[in-house]
Write a protein that holds these residues in place. Structure first.
Motif, PDB file in Angstrom:
ATOM      1  N   PRO A   1       0.798  -1.230   0.000  1.00  0.00           N
ATOM      2  CA  PRO A   1       0.000   0.000   0.000  1.00  0.00           C
ATOM      3  C   PRO A   1       0.827   1.276   0.000  1.00  0.00           C
ATOM      4  O   PRO A   1       0.292   2.336  -0.265  1.00  0.00           O
ATOM      5  CB  PRO A   1      -0.815  -0.110   1.279  1.00  0.00           C
ATOM      6  CG  PRO A   1      -0.024  -1.016   2.144  1.00  0.00           C
ATOM      7  CD  PRO A   1       0.646  -1.977   1.231  1.00  0.00           C
TER       8      PRO A   1
ATOM      9  N   LYS B   1     -10.265   3.550  -1.565  1.00  0.00           N
ATOM     10  CA  LYS B   1     -10.649   2.209  -1.095  1.00  0.00           C
ATOM     11  C   LYS B   1     -11.503   2.312   0.158  1.00  0.00           C
ATOM     12  O   LYS B   1     -12.485   1.592   0.326  1.00  0.00           O
ATOM     13  CB  LYS B   1      -9.399   1.377  -0.799  1.00  0.00           C
ATOM     14  CG  LYS B   1      -8.700   0.873  -2.042  1.00  0.00           C
ATOM     15  CD  LYS B   1      -7.459   0.100  -1.659  1.00  0.00           C
ATOM     16  CE  LYS B   1      -6.514  -0.014  -2.838  1.00  0.00           C
ATOM     17  NZ  LYS B   1      -5.187  -0.457  -2.440  1.00  0.00           N
TER      18      LYS B   1
ATOM     19  N   GLN C   1      -5.781   5.001  -1.192  1.00  0.00           N
ATOM     20  CA  GLN C   1      -6.224   4.469   0.100  1.00  0.00           C
ATOM     21  C   GLN C   1      -7.551   5.098   0.509  1.00  0.00           C
ATOM     22  O   GLN C   1      -8.448   4.414   1.005  1.00  0.00           O
ATOM     23  CB  GLN C   1      -5.180   4.761   1.187  1.00  0.00           C
ATOM     24  CG  GLN C   1      -3.850   4.098   0.947  1.00  0.00           C
ATOM     25  CD  GLN C   1      -3.935   2.596   1.030  1.00  0.00           C
ATOM     26  OE1 GLN C   1      -4.872   2.048   1.595  1.00  0.00           O
ATOM     27  NE2 GLN C   1      -2.984   1.918   0.438  1.00  0.00           N
TER      28      GLN C   1
ATOM     29  N   GLY D   1     -15.096   0.948   0.263  1.00  0.00           N
ATOM     30  CA  GLY D   1     -15.146  -0.291   1.033  1.00  0.00           C
ATOM     31  C   GLY D   1     -14.814  -1.513   0.202  1.00  0.00           C
ATOM     32  O   GLY D   1     -15.281  -2.609   0.477  1.00  0.00           O
ATOM     33  N   THR D   2     -14.030  -1.348  -0.831  1.00  0.00           N
ATOM     34  CA  THR D   2     -13.639  -2.480  -1.658  1.00  0.00           C
ATOM     35  C   THR D   2     -12.290  -2.155  -2.286  1.00  0.00           C
ATOM     36  O   THR D   2     -11.825  -1.023  -2.206  1.00  0.00           O
ATOM     37  CB  THR D   2     -14.679  -2.747  -2.767  1.00  0.00           C
ATOM     38  OG1 THR D   2     -14.201  -3.814  -3.573  1.00  0.00           O
ATOM     39  CG2 THR D   2     -14.886  -1.530  -3.643  1.00  0.00           C
ATOM     40  N   SER D   3     -11.664  -3.152  -2.891  1.00  0.00           N
ATOM     41  CA  SER D   3     -10.433  -2.854  -3.614  1.00  0.00           C
ATOM     42  C   SER D   3     -10.563  -3.288  -5.067  1.00  0.00           C
ATOM     43  O   SER D   3      -9.584  -3.500  -5.740  1.00  0.00           O
ATOM     44  CB  SER D   3      -9.248  -3.547  -2.941  1.00  0.00           C
ATOM     45  OG  SER D   3      -9.488  -4.927  -2.869  1.00  0.00           O
ATOM     46  N   LYS D   4     -11.794  -3.469  -5.522  1.00  0.00           N
ATOM     47  CA  LYS D   4     -11.996  -3.878  -6.917  1.00  0.00           C
ATOM     48  C   LYS D   4     -11.499  -2.797  -7.866  1.00  0.00           C
ATOM     49  O   LYS D   4     -11.998  -1.674  -7.851  1.00  0.00           O
ATOM     50  CB  LYS D   4     -13.486  -4.125  -7.170  1.00  0.00           C
ATOM     51  CG  LYS D   4     -13.911  -5.549  -6.905  1.00  0.00           C
ATOM     52  CD  LYS D   4     -15.185  -5.899  -7.637  1.00  0.00           C
ATOM     53  CE  LYS D   4     -15.528  -7.367  -7.539  1.00  0.00           C
ATOM     54  NZ  LYS D   4     -14.435  -8.284  -7.846  1.00  0.00           N
TER      55      LYS D   4
END
Lengths: 344, 374
Positions: free
Chosen positions: A93, A278, A275, A282-285
């Motif tokens: 990250p 995301k 960050q 609430g996702t990292s798609k």
């Protein structure tokens, strides 16, 4: 299950609307404020009705504020997406063009161009600057990649990135020793980072480069998603890893090189904004985070530029100063939060 | 055969580490690789999943050489569970499992209702339905392995390759995982190729065992063929310890020196005493053990001398004399508390003999107390 999905979709829409609203607000605010005072109604008239052509107000808005504002928005977005791509690539990250020394590499090459090429041939086109920054980025990215293969440990990689950054700075400083005063001034003002030099022509170039890269990034969002599980799993699901990694690093370098070439090295946007995106979604798609990051980055840079311009007017701050001031705390808090969660 | 390797050679950077590998497994069957650390189990597995390039030879699925296939083609028939750490950000378990649909979904990875159904089924199969909405980063190691297995199942493969799926799991989760694996192999008719560290579990879950040893395949066959004491001890070069294939357990090194105690044992009463003596490094002799006695299996590994008789046979006077001689040599007789019945009535005779000879006699508890005080 169904209900949760709906709630999530609602959340996404709210975030997107919020960001769009913030961009509009940022634009209105930015166009409004400055050393030349222009009322909102006047602004509206000048922009949408093309009124008062040739007046001072019209010139300020059309020639200075609007291109600068849009450049800040597009480059901010590009930088965020570039950071996101790098983070995906390294699955770390805090990977970003600045941390890995890529910005310093770009600065080194731009330094070469400013000092040696501009010195001998006078003015050069933007494309040369873009190419120089790109070459520098790719050079350092290549270095980092070679080391990345050897150093399995991520903290090792960051140390290498920082050290490579120092080497590049040293070489740049070395060149500066041979430069004339005005070249040094050019390089210094460039390396502080600023959106102030933006013109409509530049913006056209920027939009093409960023637009194409962004589209390409969206097109590889499916393998990016799978890559989060690690290289081995990604390969086992049918991804051509070598091609994918090459694409990822190429796109990321193009984006960050474009930003570096036009606005100088700008720190922390690339790390902090993805960050935030995301966290908001609430996702990292990747399919969702790429556009969200772009919008968040645009908002972040519009406001940072506004602050840089107005906080101590008429003196202007370097954009990098403002982004670091707001970006670094975000990174620290994210790291602490992550650490805390891991300890639990 | 569904899955086969023909004279496969594996290694790194063009140099063969192990060559002449011939594995084969049918769908619905489990093939397990065992062998010491660094013997090349992972290298073999990585080569048959194409994570590593083969040095020579062929890996065939359905008589077709997989090295000529596209990545996607392979992904639809073979899925994996690797040792690499998976740490995705902000992903729920369900999303991790759904990633297994990768080869089947459209360009942007949209899940159709059929895909969702497959995900549900896979979660159910690994008994993790309730974990679906948990963040993957928040669950335990045992749960993680099950979720990753569900991901592999979701890929609807015909063969699954697992690299040490049970490492880092506690015994309950090991059993649970292997149980799921066995069930899945049979129900879904999936061939399973995996590596395991736990020999006892390998013997119980596998249909076929391959022993890998550094530069070659040392042994292969059914668990009954492979799991024989001497073979396993040779495979792992156990000099300071002993693997008992019948019990699937390991004993530490046999204490050295002349026996200091004679343990009158049997019916499992001897085992805790043997092990305590081993910990103290005190050599001992024991008897009179029938070879079908559980004590005999451990004594074989630990005792300096055993007075034993074949299973179900009678204890004759010659054996009793041998036992008496052993008692004379040690000077201390330990009565482990073995029940005395018709077959071992001679135990009374030995106890009396010791009393006559004024040989010190201890009960099992007394021996333990003495050893622990020392």
């Amino acid at each position: 299950m169904k209900k949760e999905k709906l709630a999530w979709l609602l959340r996404c829409q709210l975030v997107l609307f919020g960001l769009a609203f913030l961009i509009c607000a940022g634009i209105v605010l930015s166009v409004n404020t400055g050393t030349v005072d222009i009322s909102p109604i006047e602004v509206f008239r000048i922009i949408f009705l093309r009124g008062g052509a040739g007046t001072l107000e019209s010139n300020v808005i059309w020639k200075i504020r609007l291109p600068r504002l849009l450049t800040a928005a597009v480059l901010g977005g590009a930088l965020s997406v570039s950071g996101f791509l790098l983070q995906t690539f390294f699955r770390n990250p805090i990977a970003g063009p600045f941390v890995l020394g890529i910005s310093s590499g770009a600065k080194m090459c731009v330094g070469f161009v400013i000092i040696f090429v501009v010195g001998s041939y006078g003015r050069i086109s933007n494309w040369v600057m873009v190419l120089a920054a790109f070459a520098g980025s790719m050079l350092i990215t290549g270095f980092v990649l070679i080391f990345a293969g050897k150093a399995k440990n991520m903290s090792m990689l960051l140390v290498i990135g920082i050290m490579v950054g120092y080497i590049c700075s040293a070489i740049t400083d070395f060149c500066v020793a041979f430069a004339k005063d005005n070249e040094i001034a050019n390089l210094t003002s460039w390396s502080m980072g600023s959106f102030s030099g933006a013109a409509w022509d530049d913006l056209g170039v920027i939009c093409i480069v960023v637009g194409v890269s962004l589209l390409a990034a969206m097109l590889i969002s499916k393998p990016m998603d799978a890559y989060q599980l690690g290289e081995g799993y990604a390969k086992s699901m049918g991804i051509n890893i070598k091609l994918f990694r090459a694409l990822l690093i190429l796109l990321s370098s193009i984006l960050s090189a474009c930003v570096t070439a036009f606005a100088g090295p700008i720190s922390f946007v690339g790390i902090a904004v993805p960050q935030i995106a995301k966290g908001l979604m609430g996702t990292s798609k990747p399919l969702i985070i790429i556009p969200t990051s772009f919008l968040c980055g645009a908002v972040f840079c519009i406001f940072c530029d506004l602050i840089a311009r107005t906080a101590f007017a008429p003196m202007e701050l370097a954009i990098g100063t403002v982004t670091s001031f707001f970006g670094a705390p975000v990174v620290i808090s994210l790291m602490l939060k992550r650490n805390f969660r891991k300890q639990q | 055969m569904y899955f086969e390797t023909n004279d496969l050679a594996v290694g790194y950077r063009g140099r063969a580490l192990i060559s002449g590998i011939n594995l084969s497994v049918e769908r619905g069957r489990i093939l397990t690789l065992i062998g010491p650390n660094g013997a090349g189990k992972s290298t073999i597995l990585k080569t048959i999943t194409r994570h590593l390039e083969q040095i020579a030879g062929v890996v065939a699925i359905d008589n077709s050489n997989i090295f000529t296939w596209s990545n996607k083609q392979l992904a639809k028939r073979l899925s994996v569970m690797l040792t690499e750490r998976v740490d995705p950000e902000l992903m729920t378990c369900r999303q991790v499992v759904a990633m297994g649909r990768y080869p089947y979904t459209n360009y942007f990875g949209r899940l159709t209702p059929e895909d969702e159904a497959v995900v549900d089924e896979a979660l159910g199969l690994v008994r993790a339905t309730e974990l679906g909405d948990c963040p993957f980063s928040d669950i335990s190691d045992g749960q993680r392995q099950r979720i990753l297995l569900a991901r592999a199942i979701c890929q609807q493969p015909e063969i699954i390759v697992l690299d040490e799926p049970t490492s880092y799991l506690d015994i309950r989760h090991k059993i649970e995982l292997l149980d799921i694996l066995r069930k899945m192999a049979v129900e879904k008719q999936v061939a399973v190729v995996m590596s395991l560290h736990e020999l006892d579990l390998a013997a119980k879950v596998s249909d076929q065992i391959i022993c890998v040893k550094g530069d070659r395949i040392a042994l292969s066959g059914t668990p009954e063929e492979v799991f024989q004491d001497q073979r396993i001890n040779a495979l792992y070069e156990l000099e300071n310890g002993f693997f008992n294939a019948l019990l699937g357990s390991v004993e530490l090194a046999r204490p050295k020196g002349g026996p200091q105690y004679f343990l009158l044992a049997g019916a499992g009463r001897g085992i805790p005493l043997y092990r305590e003596l081993q910990k103290q490094g005190t050599a001992f002799s024991t008897g009179i053990l029938f070879q079908n006695d559980v004590d005999y299996q451990v004594a074989k590994a630990l005792a300096g001398e055993i007075i034993d008789v074949p299973a179900f046979s009678l204890i004759d006077d010659g054996i009793i004399a041998q036992a008496k001689a052993a008692i004379d040599r040690t000077k201390v007789l330990v009565d482990a508390g073995t029940p005395i019945g018709a077959q071992n009535a001679c135990y009374r005779q030995l106890l009396d003999y010791a009393a006559e000879q004024k040989i010190e006699r201890l009960s099992g508890e007394e021996l333990l107390k003495r050893l622990r005080q020392a």
